[in-house]
Design a protein around this motif. Structure first.
Motif, PDB file in Angstrom:
ATOM      1  N   THR A  56      -4.881 -42.058  73.332  1.00 54.63           N
ATOM      2  CA  THR A  56      -4.370 -43.170  72.369  1.00 54.63           C
ATOM      3  C   THR A  56      -5.065 -42.665  70.967  1.00 54.63           C
ATOM      4  N   THR A  57      -6.101 -42.504  70.749  1.00 49.39           N
ATOM      5  CA  THR A  57      -6.906 -42.273  69.476  1.00 49.39           C
ATOM      6  C   THR A  57      -6.249 -40.860  69.102  1.00 49.39           C
ATOM      7  N   ALA A  58      -5.785 -39.702  69.767  1.00 51.59           N
ATOM      8  CA  ALA A  58      -5.440 -38.482  69.412  1.00 51.59           C
ATOM      9  C   ALA A  58      -4.102 -38.986  68.838  1.00 51.59           C
ATOM     10  N   HIS A  59      -3.244 -39.806  69.289  1.00 48.62           N
ATOM     11  CA  HIS A  59      -1.964 -39.855  68.927  1.00 48.62           C
ATOM     12  C   HIS A  59      -1.991 -40.786  67.755  1.00 48.62           C
ATOM     13  N   ARG A  60      -3.008 -41.564  67.535  1.00 45.99           N
ATOM     14  CA  ARG A  60      -2.886 -42.258  66.184  1.00 45.99           C
ATOM     15  C   ARG A  60      -3.623 -41.311  64.887  1.00 45.99           C
ATOM     16  N   ALA A  61      -4.372 -40.372  65.527  1.00 45.95           N
ATOM     17  CA  ALA A  61      -4.924 -39.270  64.651  1.00 45.95           C
ATOM     18  C   ALA A  61      -3.778 -38.318  64.140  1.00 45.95           C
ATOM     19  N   TYR A  64      -1.630 -40.425  61.698  1.00 43.13           N
ATOM     20  CA  TYR A  64      -2.211 -40.433  60.454  1.00 43.13           C
ATOM     21  C   TYR A  64      -2.129 -38.928  59.666  1.00 43.13           C
ATOM     22  N   HIS A  65      -2.225 -37.761  60.476  1.00 41.07           N
ATOM     23  CA  HIS A  65      -2.120 -36.604  59.740  1.00 41.07           C
ATOM     24  C   HIS A  65      -0.689 -36.258  59.335  1.00 41.07           C
ATOM     25  N   ARG A  66       0.275 -36.932  60.105  1.00 41.30           N
ATOM     26  CA  ARG A  66       1.717 -36.463  59.573  1.00 41.30           C
ATOM     27  C   ARG A  66       1.810 -37.489  58.396  1.00 41.30           C
ATOM     28  N   VAL A  67       1.356 -38.566  58.191  1.00 42.34           N
ATOM     29  CA  VAL A  67       1.647 -39.377  56.916  1.00 42.34           C
ATOM     30  C   VAL A  67       0.770 -38.508  55.604  1.00 42.34           C
ATOM     31  N   VAL A  68      -0.397 -38.064  55.994  1.00 40.21           N
ATOM     32  CA  VAL A  68      -1.039 -37.419  55.010  1.00 40.21           C
ATOM     33  C   VAL A  68      -0.283 -36.116  54.598  1.00 40.21           C
ATOM     34  N   ALA A  69       0.328 -35.356  55.476  1.00 40.88           N
ATOM     35  CA  ALA A  69       1.080 -34.363  55.372  1.00 40.88           C
ATOM     36  C   ALA A  69       2.303 -34.525  54.533  1.00 40.88           C
ATOM     37  N   ALA A  70       2.955 -35.726  55.004  1.00 43.73           N
ATOM     38  CA  ALA A  70       4.020 -35.951  54.137  1.00 43.73           C
ATOM     39  C   ALA A  70       3.687 -36.627  52.478  1.00 43.73           C
ATOM     40  N   ASN A  71       2.438 -37.138  52.457  1.00 41.29           N
ATOM     41  CA  ASN A  71       2.245 -37.665  51.063  1.00 41.29           C
ATOM     42  C   ASN A  71       1.885 -36.379  50.248  1.00 41.29           C
ATOM     43  N   ALA A  72       1.322 -35.457  51.106  1.00 41.75           N
ATOM     44  CA  ALA A  72       0.977 -34.061  50.069  1.00 41.75           C
ATOM     45  C   ALA A  72       2.152 -33.299  49.878  1.00 41.75           C
ATOM     46  N   GLU A  73       3.181 -33.229  50.678  1.00 45.93           N
ATOM     47  CA  GLU A  73       4.276 -32.594  50.282  1.00 45.93           C
ATOM     48  C   GLU A  73       5.189 -33.296  49.269  1.00 45.93           C
ATOM     49  N   SER A  74       5.014 -34.823  49.402  1.00 43.09           N
ATOM     50  CA  SER A  74       5.554 -35.612  48.075  1.00 43.09           C
ATOM     51  C   SER A  74       4.853 -35.244  46.905  1.00 43.09           C
ATOM     52  N   ALA A  75       3.569 -35.107  46.808  1.00 42.64           N
ATOM     53  CA  ALA A  75       2.712 -34.849  45.898  1.00 42.64           C
ATOM     54  C   ALA A  75       2.871 -33.225  45.277  1.00 42.64           C
TER      55      ALA A  75
END
Length: 91
Positions: A56-61, A64-75
């Motif tokens: 569960t923790t790995a799935h949440r991580a 989170y990393h997918r969201v961070v990657a999407a934000n980085a791509e947007s930036a």
């Protein structure tokens, strides 16, 4: 928690046990084996729970990393757009 086996001969090594003594010893050994089995099952259930928590923790991580990657791509896209605007203005 393993328990030592109950001897099948309860009097002494030279005298054979009675049928009742052998049955009682077998019952005691079976109960000890059942207790050991129960302990093992408890340990396995605990390990399974720990693995489930880890998954569960790995799935949440990963989420989170997918969201961070999407934000980085947007930036990065915004930075490219801004750079193009600056180049256009500078001619």
């Amino acid at each position: 928690m393993r328990r030592p086996p109950v001897p099948l001969f309860t009097r002494n090594a030279s005298a054979p046990a009675t049928a009742e003594e052998r049955v009682n010893a077998a019952i005691a050994q079976t109960e000890a084996a059942l207790a050991t089995f129960t302990d093992v099952v408890d340990e396995l259930e605990s390990a399974a729970s720990d693995l489930d928590d880890t998954a569960t923790t790995a799935h949440r991580a990963a989420d989170y990393h997918r969201v961070v990657a999407a934000n980085a791509e947007s930036a990065a896209t915004k930075a490219r757009t801004s750079a193009e605007k600056v180049r256009t203005l500078l001619g």
